[in-house]
Design a protein around this motif. Structure first.
Motif, PDB file in Angstrom:
ATOM      1  N   ASP A   1       6.819   2.491  -4.008  1.00  0.00           N
ATOM      2  CA  ASP A   1       7.417   2.771  -2.683  1.00  0.00           C
ATOM      3  C   ASP A   1       6.760   3.801  -2.020  1.00  0.00           C
ATOM      4  OD1 ASP A   1       7.823   5.078  -4.321  1.00  0.00           O
ATOM      5  OD2 ASP A   1       9.826   5.048  -4.273  1.00  0.00           O
TER       6      ASP A   1
ATOM      7  N   SER B   1      16.903  10.983  -1.615  1.00  0.00           N
ATOM      8  CA  SER B   1      16.111  10.847  -2.783  1.00  0.00           C
ATOM      9  C   SER B   1      16.859   9.688  -3.799  1.00  0.00           C
ATOM     10  CB  SER B   1      15.935  12.083  -3.371  1.00  0.00           C
ATOM     11  OG  SER B   1      17.337  12.750  -3.504  1.00  0.00           O
TER      12      SER B   1
ATOM     13  N   ALA C   1       6.622   7.113  -2.083  1.00  0.00           N
ATOM     14  CA  ALA C   1       7.612   8.083  -2.065  1.00  0.00           C
ATOM     15  C   ALA C   1       6.720   9.740  -1.687  1.00  0.00           C
ATOM     16  CB  ALA C   1       8.463   8.497  -3.167  1.00  0.00           C
TER      17      ALA C   1
ATOM     18  N   THR D   1      18.433   3.001   0.326  1.00  0.00           N
ATOM     19  CA  THR D   1      18.879   4.210   0.768  1.00  0.00           C
ATOM     20  C   THR D   1      20.434   4.566   0.566  1.00  0.00           C
ATOM     21  OG1 THR D   1      19.399   3.850   3.178  1.00  0.00           O
ATOM     22  CG2 THR D   1      17.231   4.177   2.753  1.00  0.00           C
TER      23      THR D   1
ATOM     24  N   GLY E   1      10.568   0.422  -6.901  1.00  0.00           N
ATOM     25  CA  GLY E   1      10.616   0.947  -5.588  1.00  0.00           C
ATOM     26  C   GLY E   1      10.660  -0.453  -4.597  1.00  0.00           C
TER      27      GLY E   1
ATOM     28  N   THR F   1       7.219  12.028  -6.738  1.00  0.00           N
ATOM     29  CA  THR F   1       7.935  11.215  -7.701  1.00  0.00           C
ATOM     30  C   THR F   1       7.773  12.065  -8.881  1.00  0.00           C
ATOM     31  OG1 THR F   1       7.186   9.377  -6.822  1.00  0.00           O
ATOM     32  CG2 THR F   1       7.853   9.191  -9.072  1.00  0.00           C
TER      33      THR F   1
END
Length: 99
Positions: A33, A16, A35, A94, A89, A38
């Motif tokens: 991104d 995350s 995800a 990572t 993003g 969010t």
């Protein structure tokens, strides 16, 4: 437990990212991104969440919204703002990449 607590407890935090932005109007953040989740919170003032293909939703001070991905969305000061969207993003790393 409430629904929000259950949601947060069920999400695994591995990989995350956390970000914080302080902006003055006009502003626009475009989340690209993809995800899975969010979380957007307005500390002061207000903003509009504008998901692709859905109507905008107003977010007032101290309100939080959880956006389910992977679709993109824009978070703006006003619907139809003249601000150039800042892509969020695109350049994230990572934890394994030092991000």
């Amino acid at each position: 437990m409430d629904v929000f607590s259950d949601l947060i407890r069920g999400v695994r935090a591995h990989g995350s990212l956390f970000g914080s932005t302080t902006l003055s109007p006009p502003w626009a953040l475009h989340f690209v991104d993809g995800a899975p989740l969010t979380l957007c919170t307005v500390i002061d003032g207000a903003g509009w969440l504008v998901p692709e293909g859905r109507p905008p939703e107003l977010l007032r001070a101290r309100e939080t919204i959880v956006v389910r991905g992977p679709g993109t969305f824009t978070f703006v000061d006003e619907v139809g703002t003249t601000a150039e969207p800042i892509a969020c993003g695109e350049d994230c790393a990572t934890p394994e990449q030092g991000g």
